[in-house]
Design an enzyme around this catalytic site. Structure first.
Site, PDB file in Angstrom:
ATOM      1  N   CYS A 112       0.816  -1.221   0.000  1.00  0.00           N
ATOM      2  CA  CYS A 112       0.000   0.000   0.000  1.00  0.00           C
ATOM      3  C   CYS A 112       0.852   1.274   0.000  1.00  0.00           C
ATOM      4  O   CYS A 112       0.329   2.364  -0.199  1.00  0.00           O
ATOM      5  CB  CYS A 112      -0.955  -0.004   1.183  1.00  0.00           C
ATOM      6  SG  CYS A 112      -2.035  -1.430   1.162  1.00  0.00           S
ATOM      7  N   HIS A 256      -3.027   7.186   2.360  1.00  0.00           N
ATOM      8  CA  HIS A 256      -3.508   5.939   1.763  1.00  0.00           C
ATOM      9  C   HIS A 256      -4.856   5.632   2.403  1.00  0.00           C
ATOM     10  O   HIS A 256      -5.016   5.705   3.627  1.00  0.00           O
ATOM     11  CB  HIS A 256      -2.489   4.824   2.033  1.00  0.00           C
ATOM     12  CG  HIS A 256      -3.077   3.460   1.887  1.00  0.00           C
ATOM     13  ND1 HIS A 256      -3.757   3.082   0.754  1.00  0.00           N
ATOM     14  CD2 HIS A 256      -3.112   2.400   2.734  1.00  0.00           C
ATOM     15  CE1 HIS A 256      -4.179   1.835   0.913  1.00  0.00           C
ATOM     16  NE2 HIS A 256      -3.809   1.404   2.108  1.00  0.00           N
ATOM     17  N   ASN A 286     -10.281  -0.020   0.100  1.00  0.00           N
ATOM     18  CA  ASN A 286      -8.818   0.112   0.128  1.00  0.00           C
ATOM     19  C   ASN A 286      -8.271  -0.448  -1.191  1.00  0.00           C
ATOM     20  O   ASN A 286      -8.345  -1.650  -1.437  1.00  0.00           O
ATOM     21  CB  ASN A 286      -8.295  -0.676   1.335  1.00  0.00           C
ATOM     22  CG  ASN A 286      -6.783  -0.660   1.451  1.00  0.00           C
ATOM     23  OD1 ASN A 286      -6.078  -0.344   0.501  1.00  0.00           O
ATOM     24  ND2 ASN A 286      -6.294  -1.008   2.627  1.00  0.00           N
TER      25      ASN A 286
HETATM   26  O1  UT7 Z   1      -3.795  -1.042   3.448  1.00  0.00           O
HETATM   27  C1  UT7 Z   1      -2.805  -1.488   4.302  1.00  0.00           C
HETATM   28  C2  UT7 Z   1      -2.997  -1.009   5.649  1.00  0.00           C
HETATM   29  N1  UT7 Z   1      -4.190  -1.591   6.211  1.00  0.00           N
HETATM   30  C3  UT7 Z   1      -4.766  -1.017   7.255  1.00  0.00           C
HETATM   31  O2  UT7 Z   1      -4.328   0.029   7.673  1.00  0.00           O
HETATM   32  C4  UT7 Z   1      -5.916  -1.711   7.927  1.00  0.00           C
HETATM   33  C5  UT7 Z   1      -5.824  -1.454   9.400  1.00  0.00           C
HETATM   34  N2  UT7 Z   1      -6.829  -2.137  10.186  1.00  0.00           N
HETATM   35  C6  UT7 Z   1      -8.132  -1.799  10.202  1.00  0.00           C
HETATM   36  O3  UT7 Z   1      -8.545  -0.924   9.477  1.00  0.00           O
HETATM   37  C7  UT7 Z   1      -9.041  -2.465  11.215  1.00  0.00           C
HETATM   38  O4  UT7 Z   1      -8.253  -3.148  12.150  1.00  0.00           O
HETATM   39  C8  UT7 Z   1     -10.058  -3.450  10.591  1.00  0.00           C
HETATM   40  C9  UT7 Z   1     -11.090  -2.663   9.793  1.00  0.00           C
HETATM   41  C10 UT7 Z   1      -9.325  -4.405   9.676  1.00  0.00           C
HETATM   42  C11 UT7 Z   1     -10.783  -4.216  11.686  1.00  0.00           C
HETATM   43  O5  UT7 Z   1     -11.393  -3.312  12.601  1.00  0.00           O
HETATM   44  P1  UT7 Z   1     -11.242  -3.557  14.173  1.00  0.00           P
HETATM   45  O6  UT7 Z   1     -12.040  -2.539  14.831  1.00  0.00           O
HETATM   46  O7  UT7 Z   1      -9.776  -3.593  14.474  1.00  0.00           O
HETATM   47  O8  UT7 Z   1     -11.940  -4.942  14.352  1.00  0.00           O
HETATM   48  P2  UT7 Z   1     -11.342  -6.297  14.931  1.00  0.00           P
HETATM   49  O9  UT7 Z   1     -10.430  -6.929  13.948  1.00  0.00           O
HETATM   50  O10 UT7 Z   1     -10.828  -6.063  16.307  1.00  0.00           O
HETATM   51  O11 UT7 Z   1     -12.647  -7.146  15.062  1.00  0.00           O
HETATM   52  C12 UT7 Z   1     -13.682  -6.801  15.976  1.00  0.00           C
HETATM   53  C13 UT7 Z   1     -14.793  -7.811  15.863  1.00  0.00           C
HETATM   54  C14 UT7 Z   1     -14.294  -9.256  15.947  1.00  0.00           C
HETATM   55  O12 UT7 Z   1     -15.271  -9.997  16.627  1.00  0.00           O
HETATM   56  P3  UT7 Z   1     -15.106 -10.351  18.185  1.00  0.00           P
HETATM   57  O13 UT7 Z   1     -13.841 -11.143  18.258  1.00  0.00           O
HETATM   58  O14 UT7 Z   1     -15.012  -9.025  18.877  1.00  0.00           O
HETATM   59  O15 UT7 Z   1     -16.341 -11.118  18.471  1.00  0.00           O
HETATM   60  C15 UT7 Z   1     -14.233  -9.704  14.523  1.00  0.00           C
HETATM   61  O16 UT7 Z   1     -14.377 -11.098  14.381  1.00  0.00           O
HETATM   62  O17 UT7 Z   1     -15.410  -7.706  14.587  1.00  0.00           O
HETATM   63  C16 UT7 Z   1     -15.414  -8.985  13.929  1.00  0.00           C
HETATM   64  N3  UT7 Z   1     -15.307  -8.756  12.502  1.00  0.00           N
HETATM   65  C17 UT7 Z   1     -16.380  -8.548  11.729  1.00  0.00           C
HETATM   66  N4  UT7 Z   1     -17.707  -8.509  12.015  1.00  0.00           N
HETATM   67  C18 UT7 Z   1     -18.552  -8.256  10.988  1.00  0.00           C
HETATM   68  C19 UT7 Z   1     -14.197  -8.710  11.727  1.00  0.00           C
HETATM   69  N5  UT7 Z   1     -14.528  -8.457  10.458  1.00  0.00           N
HETATM   70  C20 UT7 Z   1     -15.887  -8.366  10.435  1.00  0.00           C
HETATM   71  C21 UT7 Z   1     -16.816  -8.117   9.409  1.00  0.00           C
HETATM   72  N6  UT7 Z   1     -18.122  -8.057   9.751  1.00  0.00           N
HETATM   73  N7  UT7 Z   1     -16.456  -7.916   8.143  1.00  0.00           N
END
Ligand code: UT7
Length: 329
Positions: A112, A256, A286
Site C-alpha cells: 500500500c 492511503h 482500500n
Molecule cells: O492497506 C494497508 C494497511 N491496512 C490497514 O491500515 C488496515 C488497518 N486495520 C483496520 O482498518 C481495522 O483493524 C479493521 C477494519 C481491519 C478491523 O477493525 P477492528 O475494529 O480492528 O476490528 P477487529 O479486527 O478487532 O474485530 C472486531 C470484531 C471481531 O469480533 P469479536 O472477536 O469481537 O467477536 C471480529 O471477528 O469484529 C469482527 N469482525 C467482523 N464482524 C462483521 C471482523 N470483520 C468483520 C466483518 N463483519 N467484516
C-alpha cells in the site's frame, strides 16, 4: 538538480460495483459493521480486466490531462502487489498498450506504500536528468488474491488504478521524501508466493502446488491499525522537518485510504483540521497502491487542488512499509 512536478493525473475504476449488502450475502457481515469500522460503502472489482488493463487506462487519462504523447514518456513504473504475472512486468504490458516504446519499464512492490515508493524512485531519475518525463502508476486487482470467505479482509479491499505524469520543471514541485520499512512486521499483511514446484521439494508443498492452491491475502488488522496510527504522524513530521515547514502551512493531506478511523485519529493527534484530509474510501474501499493517485485525480478534477498549494501524501502497509512526499501543486 532539476525540480520535478506532477503535470497530469488519471484514474480508472472497473465497472462492477460491490456493495456492503452484496458482501453480507457472501460472509457473516453487515453494512453497519463495515461502515462504522471503516467508512467503506462500496468497492469495485475487475471481472474481465487485469492490473495492466486498469493501469494503462488510468495512464492514458493522465497523459491526456498532461497533454503529452506516448513518445515523450521515458520511464514507466507500476506500483502493484497484484501484477498480471511474475513476468513480464505489468509496466512492460502498459508500455505495449500505450505504444510508449522508448520508455524503460519496471514494477515496484511496496504494497500500500507502493505509489509513494514509485513516485520517489521516478523523481530521482528526473532530478538527476537521466529522464525528463515519467508515468507513475498505482494499480491493483486485489480481488484475485482475496480470500472471499474471510470477512476480516474481503470487505475492505477494492480494485482500481491511478496514474500521474511527472516532468522536469523550473517550478517547485516534489520537495521532500521520506521512506521506511520494517521487515520484522512481514507477517502482519501477507500474500504468500507460489510454493516451490520441483519434485525434490517437501512433499506437502509439492502436493499444494499441483493442486493449484493459489496465494491469498491475510491481515492482522488490529496490529496494522496500531502501526498506522503511530507511523503516519511520524511520516508527516519527517517531511515537514525536511522541508522546514509547519503543519499549518499544508493545504491538503492525502493518506492511503485504508480506514476513515485512521484519518480521524491522525487529524486529532496532530491537531490538523479534518477537512484537510481527503477521503474517498466510502466509494472504493482500500485499493492499496492505487488509492493515493486515485484521490489526487479526483481532487484535481473537482478543483480541490489549486496551483501553489502544499500537499503531503502518505502511504503505509505491507512489508511493513511506509513513506511520505511533500510537494507543491
Ligand atoms: O492497506 C494497508 C494497511 N491496512 C490497514 O491500515 C488496515 C488497518 N486495520 C483496520 O482498518 C481495522 O483493524 C479493521 C477494519 C481491519 C478491523 O477493525 P477492528 O475494529 O480492528 O476490528 P477487529 O479486527 O478487532 O474485530 C472486531 C470484531 C471481531 O469480533 P469479536 O472477536 O469481537 O467477536 C471480529 O471477528 O469484529 C469482527 N469482525 C467482523 N464482524 C462483521 C471482523 N470483520 C468483520 C466483518 N463483519 N467484516
Amino acid at each position: 538538480m532539476s525540480e520535478v512536478c506532477i503535470i497530469g493525473t488519471g484514474r480508472y475504476i472497473p465497472e462492477e460495483q460491490v456493495t456492503n449488502e452484496d458482501l453480507s450475502s457472501l460472509v457473516d457481515t453487515t453494512d453497519e459493521w463495515i461502515r462504522t469500522r471503516t467508512g467503506i460503502q462500496t468497492r469495485y472489482i475487475a471481472t474481465n480486466e487485469n492490473t495492466s488493463h486498469l493501469a494503462a487506462k488510468a495512464a492514458k487519462k493522465a497523459m491526456i490531462n498532461a497533454g503529452i504523447s506516448e513518445k515523450e514518456i521515458d520511464l514507466i513504473i507500476v506500483a502493484t502487489m497484484t501484477p498480471d504475472g511474475a513476468m513480464p512486468s505489468t509496466a512492460c504490458l502498459v508500455q505495449h498498450y500505450l505504444g510508449a516504446h522508448q520508455a524503460a519499464c519496471f514494477d515496484l512492490s511496496a504494497a500500500c506504500s507502493g505509489f509513494i515508493y514509485a513516485l520517489s524512485v521516478a523523481t530521482q531519475f528526473l532530478k538527476t536528468s537521466l529522464y525528463n518525463c515519467a508515468l507513475v502508476i498505482g494499480a491493483e486487482t486485489i480481488s484475485k488474491v482475496m480470500n472471499w470467505q474471510d470477512r476480516s479482509t474481503c470487505v475492505l479491499f477494492g480494485d482500481g488504478a491511478g496514474a500521474v505524469v511527472i516532468q522536469q520543471s523550473q517550478e517547485k514541485g516534489i520537495e521532500s521524501i521520506y521512506l521506511g520499512s520494517d521487515g520484522r512486521g512481514h507477517d502482519l499483511l501477507q500474500c504468500e508466493g507460489w510454493p516451490l514446484q520441483n519434485p525434490m521439494h517437501r512433499r506437502e508443498l509439492f502436493k499444494k502446488a499441483t493442486e493449484g492452491v493459489f496465494p491469498k491475502m491475510t491481515m492482522k488488522g488490529k496490529e496494522v491499525f496500531q502501526f498506522a496510527l503511530k507511523r503516519v504522524p511520524y511520516c508527516i513530521q519527517k517531511v515537514l522537518e525536511e522541508g522546514d515547514y509547519g503543519v499549518e502551512e499544508m493545504d491538503h493531506i492525502i493518506l492511503h485510504q485504508a480506514n476513515d478511523r485512521i484519518l480521524e485519529s491522525v487529524a486529532k493527534k496532530m491537531k490538523i483540521p479534518q477537512e484537510k484530509f481527503y477521503s474517498n474510501i466510502h466509494r472504493y474501499g482500500n485499493t492499496s497502491a492505487a488509492s493515493i493517485p486515485i484521490a489526487l485525480d479526483e481532487m484535481r478534477e473537482q478543483n480541490i487542488l489549486q496551483k501553489g498549494e502544499k500537499l503531503i501524501l502518505v502511504g503505509f502497509g505491507g512489508g511493513l512499509t511506509w513513506g511520505a512526499i511533500l510537494l507543491t501543486w
